[in-house]
Write a protein that holds these residues in place. Structure first.
Motif, PDB file in Angstrom:
ATOM      1  N   GLY A   1       0.878  -1.164   0.000  1.00 14.62           N
ATOM      2  CA  GLY A   1       0.000   0.000   0.000  1.00 14.62           C
ATOM      3  C   GLY A   1       0.903   1.198   0.000  1.00 14.62           C
ATOM      4  N   CYS A   2       0.370   2.343   0.147  1.00 14.26           N
ATOM      5  CA  CYS A   2       1.266   3.476   0.175  1.00 14.26           C
ATOM      6  C   CYS A   2       2.032   3.498   1.482  1.00 14.26           C
ATOM      7  CB  CYS A   2       0.504   4.779  -0.049  1.00 14.26           C
ATOM      8  SG  CYS A   2      -1.047   4.824   0.794  1.00 14.26           S
ATOM      9  N   GLY A   3       3.148   4.176   1.482  1.00 10.42           N
ATOM     10  CA  GLY A   3       4.018   4.150   2.642  1.00 10.42           C
ATOM     11  C   GLY A   3       3.394   4.803   3.851  1.00 10.42           C
TER      12      GLY A   3
ATOM     13  N   THR B   1      -2.274  13.169   4.406  1.00 10.88           N
ATOM     14  CA  THR B   1      -1.210  12.173   4.286  1.00 10.88           C
ATOM     15  C   THR B   1      -1.801  10.838   3.826  1.00 10.88           C
ATOM     16  OG1 THR B   1      -1.515  11.408   6.548  1.00 10.88           O
ATOM     17  CG2 THR B   1       0.020  13.246   6.226  1.00 10.88           C
ATOM     18  N   CYS B   2      -0.912   9.937   3.397  1.00 12.40           N
ATOM     19  CA  CYS B   2      -1.359   8.610   2.989  1.00 12.40           C
ATOM     20  C   CYS B   2      -2.002   7.883   4.173  1.00 12.40           C
ATOM     21  CB  CYS B   2      -0.180   7.796   2.463  1.00 12.40           C
ATOM     22  SG  CYS B   2       0.436   8.412   0.885  1.00 12.40           S
ATOM     23  N   PHE B   3      -1.428   8.098   5.358  1.00 12.67           N
ATOM     24  CA  PHE B   3      -1.974   7.459   6.558  1.00 12.67           C
ATOM     25  C   PHE B   3      -3.421   7.885   6.788  1.00 12.67           C
ATOM     26  CE2 PHE B   3      -2.572   8.133  11.239  1.00 12.67           C
ATOM     27  CZ  PHE B   3      -2.889   6.813  11.526  1.00 12.67           C
TER      28      PHE B   3
ATOM     29  N   ARG C   1      -8.899  14.564  -3.555  1.00 11.86           N
ATOM     30  CA  ARG C   1      -7.739  15.264  -4.094  1.00 11.86           C
ATOM     31  C   ARG C   1      -6.465  14.424  -3.891  1.00 11.86           C
ATOM     32  NH1 ARG C   1      -8.237  20.766  -1.767  1.00 11.86           N
ATOM     33  NH2 ARG C   1     -10.151  20.814  -2.980  1.00 11.86           N
ATOM     34  N   HIS C   2      -6.386  13.805  -2.699  1.00 10.21           N
ATOM     35  CA  HIS C   2      -5.221  12.954  -2.422  1.00 10.21           C
ATOM     36  C   HIS C   2      -5.167  11.794  -3.420  1.00 10.21           C
ATOM     37  CE1 HIS C   2      -2.037  11.075   0.053  1.00 10.21           C
ATOM     38  NE2 HIS C   2      -2.600   9.941  -0.353  1.00 10.21           N
ATOM     39  N   LEU C   3      -6.296  11.197  -3.663  1.00 10.24           N
ATOM     40  CA  LEU C   3      -6.335  10.044  -4.574  1.00 10.24           C
ATOM     41  C   LEU C   3      -5.922  10.445  -5.989  1.00 10.24           C
ATOM     42  CD1 LEU C   3      -9.592   8.149  -3.468  1.00 10.24           C
ATOM     43  CD2 LEU C   3      -7.218   7.684  -2.819  1.00 10.24           C
TER      44      LEU C   3
ATOM     45  N   HIS D   1      -3.686  12.511  -6.706  1.00  6.90           N
ATOM     46  CA  HIS D   1      -2.249  12.769  -6.770  1.00  6.90           C
ATOM     47  C   HIS D   1      -1.397  11.635  -6.244  1.00  6.90           C
ATOM     48  CE1 HIS D   1      -3.974  16.877  -7.041  1.00  6.90           C
ATOM     49  NE2 HIS D   1      -3.086  16.919  -8.027  1.00  6.90           N
ATOM     50  N   CYS D   2      -2.003  10.643  -5.609  1.00  7.72           N
ATOM     51  CA  CYS D   2      -1.218   9.556  -5.042  1.00  7.72           C
ATOM     52  C   CYS D   2      -1.633   8.236  -5.676  1.00  7.72           C
ATOM     53  CB  CYS D   2      -1.414   9.507  -3.519  1.00  7.72           C
ATOM     54  SG  CYS D   2      -0.598   8.081  -2.761  1.00  7.72           S
ATOM     55  N   PRO D   3      -0.840   7.748  -6.633  1.00 11.34           N
ATOM     56  CA  PRO D   3      -1.226   6.537  -7.362  1.00 11.34           C
ATOM     57  C   PRO D   3      -1.355   5.315  -6.454  1.00 11.34           C
ATOM     58  CG  PRO D   3       0.931   7.351  -8.090  1.00 11.34           C
ATOM     59  CD  PRO D   3       0.415   8.333  -7.091  1.00 11.34           C
ATOM     60  N   GLU D   4      -0.543   5.283  -5.388  1.00  8.42           N
ATOM     61  CA  GLU D   4      -0.607   4.114  -4.508  1.00  8.42           C
ATOM     62  C   GLU D   4      -1.933   4.060  -3.753  1.00  8.42           C
ATOM     63  OE1 GLU D   4       3.097   4.561  -2.376  1.00  8.42           O
ATOM     64  OE2 GLU D   4       3.883   2.833  -3.484  1.00  8.42           O
ATOM     65  N   CYS D   5      -2.339   5.182  -3.175  1.00  9.57           N
ATOM     66  CA  CYS D   5      -3.631   5.223  -2.485  1.00  9.57           C
ATOM     67  C   CYS D   5      -4.775   5.024  -3.479  1.00  9.57           C
ATOM     68  CB  CYS D   5      -3.808   6.540  -1.730  1.00  9.57           C
ATOM     69  SG  CYS D   5      -2.831   6.590  -0.208  1.00  9.57           S
ATOM     70  N   ALA D   6      -4.583   5.579  -4.682  1.00  8.47           N
ATOM     71  CA  ALA D   6      -5.619   5.411  -5.710  1.00  8.47           C
ATOM     72  C   ALA D   6      -5.797   3.937  -6.046  1.00  8.47           C
ATOM     73  CB  ALA D   6      -5.257   6.208  -6.960  1.00  8.47           C
TER      74      ALA D   6
END
Ligand SMILES: [Zn+2]
Lengths: 198, 267
Positions: A193-195, B2-4, B28-30, B32-37
């Protein structure tokens, strides 16, 4: 011709499908599930009053269904999955705390992932502690929102929100376990997952 | 975000339970953040699949169960109507109780007092019986479900030409449930049903005079007059205004019942 009976029927009718979906999860056999909804309807009727605000809340019937299931489970007359929420048990499960990334699943294309879920999701769900399984069931099968689930479980909405989060994480862990063990992990390029967000 | 935090809120977000500002932030986070997306996409798929596996295809069983229950309810009511109306569902039972109480109060009171029964009063009671039986046999509850006294009064006036003038209640404790039209002594009467602290109470209004009430106890205070009687733990109050007799019946106090007649004392 009785207007109260008709009012009751009209009130219950839109909820039959959802109640059935829930009963199928609370009871282990379709026969017990059918008895469960029938007893729910009867109990609801005995307490139904069109003036009773409670009666018009969607969660009311689910509260009754869960009470019937709990009674039956306690009496061990039927094989019912409802168990009193055991917070100690839940705490243990979530030891892998919320700061950790979601349990990694191997990379799969969409079709393959769907096949994997077809294969494993029910087993993963059944492997969850009852309290976790139940919030997912209430949310998905019961189509209840968090406020309604809070009403059914008689707890604060915030508790529902965090419990659902933990339950879904735990489900994800079960799926990841299955994937790690199963044939689906052939290219187990664990995707994190993300870090962490420290 | 944050991702958390994104992961913390993800499930509520996917369930549509996140409030707007957080939801927008997470969205908005999703973006810009491919991992969370990607996580969101996976969880969305799982949620979708959960919907499928938790949604049983065969839904005839619960429909059958409901049909059985409704048949049971309706046949129980049929039996009850012919014999013991105790087994009626709460609401019908309460209405029946209120009507029966009125009946018993009037009938029992005549029986207890003995003596010559005014012809008018006898037919008054008889017609209450007839109305009660009709009410049970027709399995009717209320023709109008309403907690709005104005709406119910208008409805009753149109149906019965009796100005019921249901009062606006000062306390939440006393709730109007609904109304129906009936006949008492051959006179069109307005019937309203109340719950006072959860207990049933009925209101009846019809054109009449103090001749209808002359054997009840007359109480005059503060320039106003009402009539009262008690029977088997129940209280009946009545008043006359502009040629309309209004009566209320229930287990509660005289004062509470008087509120149904718009005659409650302040304080
Ligand atoms: Zn992220």
């Amino acid at each position: 011709m009785n207007s109260l009976a008709s009012a009751f029927e009209a009130f219950v009718a839109p909820h039959v499908r959802r109640l059935w979906a829930l009963a199928r999860q609370y009871a282990r056999t379709p026969e017990d599930a059918a008895d469960l909804v029938q007893e729910t309807f009867l109990r609801a009727w005995r307490n139904f009053s069109p003036t009773h605000e409670m009666a018009y809340r969607r969660a009311w019937l689910v509260v009754i269904l869960r009470n019937v299931a709990t009674d039956w489970g306690r009496a061990e007359r039927r094989r019912i999955r409802v168990t009193p929420l055991d917070d100690a048990e839940l705490t243990e499960v979530i030891l892998a705390d919320a700061t950790q990334p979601f349990a990694p699943l191997p990379a799969m294309d969409e079709a393959r992932f769907r096949e994997f879920l077809d294969d494993r999701l029910v087993a993963a769900l059944d492997a969850l502690p009852a309290g976790f399984r139940e919030v997912i069931v209430l949310s998905v099968a019961g189509e209840l929102n968090y406020r309604e689930i809070a009403e059914v479980l008689d707890c604060p909405v915030g508790t529902v929100m965090s419990r659902i989060g933990r339950a879904r994480r735990a489900l994800r862990e079960r799926l990841a376990d299955h994937a790690a063990k199963g044939r689906h992990c052939s290219q187990s390029s664990g995707t994190p997952g993300c870090g962490g967000s420290s | 975000m944050t991702c958390f935090e994104a992961r913390e809120y993800l499930f509520a977000f996917l369930d549509g339970e996140l409030d707007a500002p957080l939801s927008i932030e997470l969205q908005r986070h999703l973006e810009h953040c491919p991992e969370c997306a990607r996580e969101a996409e996976i969880e969305r798929s799982i949620r979708r699949q959960l919907g499928t596996v938790l949604n049983p295809q065969d839904a005839t069983a619960p429909q059958d169960a409901l049909a059985r229950v409704m048949a049971q309810i309706r046949s129980a009511e049929g039996r009850a109507r012919r014999s013991v109306w105790r087994r009626f569902p709460l609401h019908v039972r309460l209405l029946g109780l209120a009507a029966a109480v009125l009946l018993l109060a009037v009938g029992g009171w005549f029986a207890l007092r003995g003596g010559p029964r005014p012809e008018a009063n006898q037919s008054f009671a008889d017609l209450l019986v007839a109305d009660f039986q009709h009410f049970l046999e027709a399995g009717k509850s209320l023709q109008l479900q309403s907690s709005d006294p104005k709406e119910a009064s208008t409805w009753l006036l149109e149906r019965t030409h009796v100005a019921a003038a249901l009062p606006v209640m000062q306390h939440d404790r006393c709730k109007l449930v609904g109304a129906r039209s009936c006949k008492v002594s051959g006179r069109p009467a307005a019937f309203a049903f109340y719950e006072i602290g959860g207990e049933p109470a009925s209101f009846v209004a019809l054109a009449g005079s103090d001749a209808d009430l002359h054997e009840m106890q007359m109480v005059s205070e503060g320039g106003r007059t009402h009539w009262v009687d008690r029977c088997r733990g129940h209280t009946i109050v009545a008043c006359i205004t502009d040629g309309i007799v209004r009566a209320a019946v229930g287990r509660m106090s005289e004062q509470e019942l008087l509120s149904l007649l718009g005659m409650a004392h302040e304080g």
